[in-house]
Design a protein around this motif. Sequence first.
Motif, short mmCIF file in Angstrom:
data_model
loop_
_atom_site.label_atom_id
_atom_site.label_comp_id
_atom_site.label_asym_id
_atom_site.label_seq_id
_atom_site.Cartn_x
_atom_site.Cartn_y
_atom_site.Cartn_z
N TYR A 7 0.83 -1.20 0.00
CA TYR A 7 0.00 0.00 0.00
C TYR A 7 0.86 1.26 0.00
O TYR A 7 1.90 1.31 0.65
CB TYR A 7 -0.90 0.05 1.24
N ALA A 8 0.40 2.26 -0.71
CA ALA A 8 0.97 3.60 -0.66
C ALA A 8 -0.05 4.46 0.07
O ALA A 8 -1.21 4.53 -0.34
CB ALA A 8 1.21 4.13 -2.06
N HIS A 9 0.36 5.08 1.16
CA HIS A 9 -0.54 5.92 1.95
C HIS A 9 -0.25 7.39 1.69
O HIS A 9 0.91 7.80 1.70
CB HIS A 9 -0.37 5.63 3.44
N PHE A 10 -1.31 8.16 1.47
CA PHE A 10 -1.19 9.60 1.30
C PHE A 10 -1.92 10.27 2.46
O PHE A 10 -3.00 9.82 2.86
CB PHE A 10 -1.84 10.04 -0.02
N SER A 17 1.47 14.26 -3.82
CA SER A 17 1.85 12.93 -4.33
C SER A 17 0.64 12.19 -4.88
O SER A 17 0.72 11.55 -5.93
CB SER A 17 2.50 12.10 -3.23
N TRP A 21 0.06 11.23 -8.80
CA TRP A 21 -0.25 9.82 -9.14
C TRP A 21 -1.44 9.80 -10.09
O TRP A 21 -1.39 9.18 -11.15
CB TRP A 21 -0.55 9.09 -7.84
N TRP A 54 -2.19 1.18 -4.36
CA TRP A 54 -1.33 0.01 -4.24
C TRP A 54 -0.20 0.07 -5.25
O TRP A 54 -0.30 0.74 -6.27
CB TRP A 54 -2.11 -1.30 -4.37
N ARG A 55 0.86 -0.66 -4.92
CA ARG A 55 2.03 -0.77 -5.77
C ARG A 55 2.43 -2.23 -5.88
O ARG A 55 2.27 -2.99 -4.93
CB ARG A 55 3.23 -0.07 -5.15
N ARG A 61 11.98 -4.33 -2.92
CA ARG A 61 11.03 -3.23 -2.77
C ARG A 61 11.15 -2.13 -3.82
O ARG A 61 10.69 -1.02 -3.63
CB ARG A 61 11.08 -2.64 -1.36
N GLU A 63 9.84 -0.37 -6.96
CA GLU A 63 8.50 -0.27 -7.52
C GLU A 63 8.50 -0.71 -8.99
O GLU A 63 9.28 -0.21 -9.79
CB GLU A 63 7.99 1.16 -7.40
N ARG A 66 2.19 0.63 -10.58
CA ARG A 66 1.26 1.33 -9.68
C ARG A 66 -0.17 1.05 -10.13
O ARG A 66 -0.44 0.98 -11.32
CB ARG A 66 1.47 2.84 -9.76
N GLU A 74 -7.53 1.04 3.23
CA GLU A 74 -6.96 -0.22 2.79
C GLU A 74 -8.03 -1.26 2.46
O GLU A 74 -7.85 -2.08 1.57
CB GLU A 74 -6.00 -0.77 3.84
#
Length: 166
Positions: A7-10, A17, A21, A54-55, A61, A63, A66, A74
């Motif tokens: 997960y990518a959290h903003f 960011s 994206w 998500w990535r 790790r 990337e 995306r 989540e």
Amino acid sequence: MSARLLYAHFPAASHRSALEWMRVVAEIASGHPGVGPFASGQEPLPALEPAVAWRLVSENRREIARGCRVFTDEGAARIDLAQLLRAASTFEIHTSPAPRLRSTGWFVSARGSLVMMGARRYEKRSAAESAAALAVRLMQELAATASRGTDLGRGRPAPVDPLILQ
């Protein structure tokens, strides 16, 4: 090579960011007729609320890809990923050249909707196509692993969520 979903959290949907994206996703969608809008089936996110995407990442790790959607939490991302993995056999690879930059990116669609995009651009179209093919293959492997109910990459029952690296 194996991969995991992460997960990518903003801090907010309006965070720079998260906006960048989704700007890239909107750019891809606008430049490719026949690929539906990235937002189909997605409600607008509250600008000041946290957001999650998500990535696909490699073992170290780095990337690889995306996701093309951003979620409120989540749980929503997990549900979308489960549906996405069930559709992994329908993935179609597309390249996305940027004439002024003389580079090529890639993205994947399924049933006319954007699914995932490359994390970087390449000097050669063939390199972009190879990177996309790798990402698709890794997602299909993750789909097969998730359908068996095992912890991704470990071959034993999953203690929590088999789709996401904790």
